[in-house]
Each structure stands twice: as C-alpha cells, then as structure tokens.
Design an enzyme around this catalytic site. Structure first.
Site, mmCIF file in Angstrom:
data_model
loop_
_atom_site.group_PDB
_atom_site.id
_atom_site.type_symbol
_atom_site.label_atom_id
_atom_site.label_comp_id
_atom_site.label_asym_id
_atom_site.label_seq_id
_atom_site.Cartn_x
_atom_site.Cartn_y
_atom_site.Cartn_z
ATOM 1 N N ARG A 161 5.231 43.074 -20.139
ATOM 2 C CA ARG A 161 5.945 42.029 -20.876
ATOM 3 C C ARG A 161 5.328 40.644 -20.688
ATOM 4 O O ARG A 161 5.068 39.921 -21.658
ATOM 5 C CB ARG A 161 7.419 41.971 -20.423
ATOM 6 C CG ARG A 161 8.291 43.041 -21.001
ATOM 7 C CD ARG A 161 9.352 43.470 -20.008
ATOM 8 N NE ARG A 161 8.699 44.215 -18.956
ATOM 9 C CZ ARG A 161 8.546 45.530 -18.977
ATOM 10 N NH1 ARG A 161 9.100 46.217 -19.931
ATOM 11 N NH2 ARG A 161 7.874 46.169 -18.033
ATOM 12 N N THR A 162 5.110 40.240 -19.451
ATOM 13 C CA THR A 162 4.706 38.852 -19.189
ATOM 14 C C THR A 162 3.334 38.564 -19.776
ATOM 15 O O THR A 162 3.133 37.567 -20.476
ATOM 16 C CB THR A 162 4.715 38.577 -17.671
ATOM 17 O OG1 THR A 162 5.945 39.064 -17.132
ATOM 18 C CG2 THR A 162 4.578 37.104 -17.378
ATOM 19 N N LYS B 253 -15.639 43.149 -6.710
ATOM 20 C CA LYS B 253 -16.910 43.015 -5.970
ATOM 21 C C LYS B 253 -16.747 42.092 -4.772
ATOM 22 O O LYS B 253 -17.714 41.721 -4.123
ATOM 23 C CB LYS B 253 -17.990 42.458 -6.885
ATOM 24 C CG LYS B 253 -18.277 43.309 -8.112
ATOM 25 C CD LYS B 253 -19.327 42.607 -8.982
ATOM 26 C CE LYS B 253 -19.237 43.044 -10.420
ATOM 27 N NZ LYS B 253 -19.916 42.119 -11.315
ATOM 28 N N ARG C 95 -0.635 35.763 -12.161
ATOM 29 C CA ARG C 95 0.256 36.662 -11.394
ATOM 30 C C ARG C 95 -0.517 37.170 -10.188
ATOM 31 O O ARG C 95 -1.674 37.575 -10.314
ATOM 32 C CB ARG C 95 0.721 37.829 -12.258
ATOM 33 C CG ARG C 95 1.472 38.892 -11.456
ATOM 34 C CD ARG C 95 2.123 39.931 -12.319
ATOM 35 N NE ARG C 95 3.311 39.402 -12.996
ATOM 36 C CZ ARG C 95 4.174 40.150 -13.668
ATOM 37 N NH1 ARG C 95 4.002 41.450 -13.746
ATOM 38 N NH2 ARG C 95 5.218 39.601 -14.257
ATOM 39 N N HIS D 171 9.478 34.047 -10.148
ATOM 40 C CA HIS D 171 8.998 34.472 -11.477
ATOM 41 C C HIS D 171 9.692 33.523 -12.466
ATOM 42 O O HIS D 171 10.638 33.900 -13.158
ATOM 43 C CB HIS D 171 9.377 35.929 -11.722
ATOM 44 C CG HIS D 171 8.732 36.576 -12.913
ATOM 45 N ND1 HIS D 171 8.055 35.861 -13.891
ATOM 46 C CD2 HIS D 171 8.661 37.876 -13.287
ATOM 47 C CE1 HIS D 171 7.602 36.707 -14.805
ATOM 48 N NE2 HIS D 171 7.958 37.932 -14.464
HETATM 49 N N1 CP Z 1 9.645 41.340 -16.354
HETATM 50 C C1 CP Z 1 8.320 41.451 -16.068
HETATM 51 O O1 CP Z 1 7.739 40.609 -15.365
HETATM 52 O O2 CP Z 1 7.729 42.533 -16.636
HETATM 53 P P1 CP Z 1 6.167 42.852 -16.518
HETATM 54 O O3 CP Z 1 5.891 43.193 -15.074
HETATM 55 O O4 CP Z 1 5.916 44.000 -17.444
HETATM 56 O O5 CP Z 1 5.417 41.613 -16.906
#
Ligand code: CP
Length: 304
Positions: free
Chosen positions: A58-59, A86, A108, A136
């Site tokens: 999603r993100t 590497k 992330r 998040h």
């Molecule tokens: N909600 C969320 O962060 O989903 P993803 O890990 O798929 O990005």
C-alpha cells in the site's frame, strides 16, 4: 501553501494545525483520482524517490501513484535489488541519492530512527514511510482523514486500537494523532504485546477485547508484527484469535454504527474475521483510497 518544516518524520512533532492542513489538502486532492485523466501538472519537474528497505504494497504503491498524479517523476528503490546487498551503508546510499538531486526521499526502514538520521544528513525532504516499531505517520494521517470523512469529526470519538500494540508503528502514530485531535483512545491486547507506560501517552489500557470495544465508534485492528518479535509472545495464532479476533459476535458490543479499520496487510481469521473485514462496518479499502490523497497532499505541501 507549504508546511513550515522540511520533513515528515512522525506525528508526535506535528501540531493540530499542521494535521488539519494536511487533512484539508488531502480532501481537496480526492477528486483528481476520480477523473478520467488522473493527472495535474502541480509537481511537474520534481523528482520523488521511494527508498524501501522493507516490503510494502500500500505505502509504496500509493506514494508512486500520488507522485505520478501530480506529474512528478517517481523512482522506486528496493533494498533487495540495490547495492545495499553488496554492503553499501544507509548513509552512503542516501548521499549517492542526494547527489542525483531529487526533491523528496520517502523511506521505509526496519530501524527506528533511520529517517531521522538521513534528515540531519541530506538537504532533501524526507518522509518516513515506517521506521521499525516507531512511527508510520502517513498511515495515521490517512486513518484520521478516513475517520473525519466518515464521522464528520475526530474530537470526542471513542477509538479502540486492538492487537500487537508493542510492535506497531501504526498504533504509536495513531495514538499521537488521535489524542491530539481530541479522540478518546483505548488500546487492547495481550500483556506481552503491551508496552510498559503506554498509558503515559494518554490512552486507556485494556487486556480484554470485549472490554475495549464496548460502545466505541471506531475499532482499529492491528496485525501481529511477527517480523518484529524476538520471542514467541503468545502460545499460538489459534490462541490469539480465540481472545482477540474481531468477529460477528463481539462486534455487537460496540456502537451500532461502529467503523472497522485495519492498516493492512490483513491476516484473515487471526485478528479479524473475513465477514467483518468485508462487511458493512469495514472502511478498510476507504483507508487505502485516502492513502493516495494523503500522500499527494504531503508531496505538494513539502515542495510548495
Ligand atoms: N499499511 C501499510 O503500511 O501497508 P504496506 O506495508 O503494504 O505498505
């Protein structure tokens, strides 16, 4: 319009005015995604890099779609297919990306604080797309946007966040955001998944699902973050679901118009029954839709 800050690292440091500005801006962007031609020239010439050291559906996708709908150039980098394998360090990777002169880096990482380190090192804006079990922020913003859209307000609502609170960056960002916006937040889960002193963040703590969801307006269900657990902190998934799975029986304890949320990915039958995930109370896919608008708003507000 512009946010008076370089980065979005967490909800903890955002003011109520900043959160409202982001939610209002995101609302104004929803319509673009409903057009036949889903593109406006707002960020033409800007470059956005998605730097993901952990998996995401999603993100990452919604940041890429958000950038493209605003006509920015979007580049995706996964650690598993980059020179990280590497042995290149996070800092070297970031300095090399900085040398290519992007405008925003979305990141992330499994380590809490990784985006904060980059923020101090490079001149580009950093958006935290999830750092370990810490924060998040874009998930909490899309969650608050969805609550406001469906309920017309956040202030005064009773919200239960249920599941693996200790390992959830979604829980932490939502606790910061929802309490700032005036919601009454209860967290619930097994004692082994409850951080010590979580009540100091202004939430009520319960260890029983039924007690936590009684008369609430919103139930936010969380996945068990197995990837962040060092030891087995519950006997089995079946045991967990016996006590904490939201299902057609226990949901009747909440208000009749309760809304069910989940950040995804869902483990059906573990933390949420399939008929609840797909049922009339669920706004899980509305959260995903609003995720694009929130991320468009942040790209726009950070680049001006
Ligand atoms: N909600 C969320 O962060 O989903 P993803 O890990 O798929 O990005």
């Amino acid at each position: 319009m512009k946010l008076a800050r370089k980065d979005i690292l967490g909800i903890k440091e955002l003011s109520v005015d900043e959160i409202n500005l982001i939610l209002d801006t995101a609302e104004s962007f929803i319509e673009i995604s409903t057009r036949d031609i889903k593109k406006v020239p707002t960020l033409r010439g800007k470059t956005v890099i998605n730097l993901f050291y952990e998996p995401s559906t999603r993100t990452r996708t919604s940041f890429e779609i958000a950038a493209k709908r605003l006509s920015a150039d979007a580049v995706n980098i996964s650690a598993s297919t980059s020179s990280v394998v590497k042995g290149e360090t996070l800092i070297d990777t970031a300095m090399n990306l900085e040398a290519m002169n992007p405008d925003i880096i979305i990141m992330r990482h499994s380590a809490a604080g990784a985006p904060h380190i980059l923020s101090g090192l490079i001149k580009q804006s950093i958006i935290n797309a999830g750092d370990g079990a810490h924060e998040h922020p874009t998930q909490a913003l899309l969650d608050m946007m969805t609550i406001r859209e469906k309920k017309g307000k956040i202030e005064g609502l009773k919200v239960a966040i249920v599941g693996d609170i200790a390992h959830s960056r979604v829980a932490r960002s939502n606790i910061y955001g929802l309490t700032k916006m005036g919601a009454n937040v209860t967290v619930a889960g097994p004692a082994t998944m409850m951080p010590r002193d979580i009540d100091k963040l202004g939430v009520r703590v319960c260890y029983h699902l039924e007690e936590a969801i009684k008369d609430v307006d919103i139930i936010m269900v969380l996945r068990i973050q197995l990837e962040r657990q060092e030891n087995n902190i519950f006997p089995s998934l079946r045991e967990y679901s016996n006590y904490y799975c939201l299902n057609a029986r226990n949901i009747t304890l909440a208000k009749d118009d309760v809304l069910v949320m989940h950040p995804g990915p869902i483990n059906r039958g573990v933390e949420i029954a399939p008929d609840i995930a797909d049922g009339s109370h669920s706004i899980i896919l509305d959260q995903v839709t609003n995720g694009v608008a929130i991320r468009m708003a942040l790209l726009y507000l950070l680049t001006g």
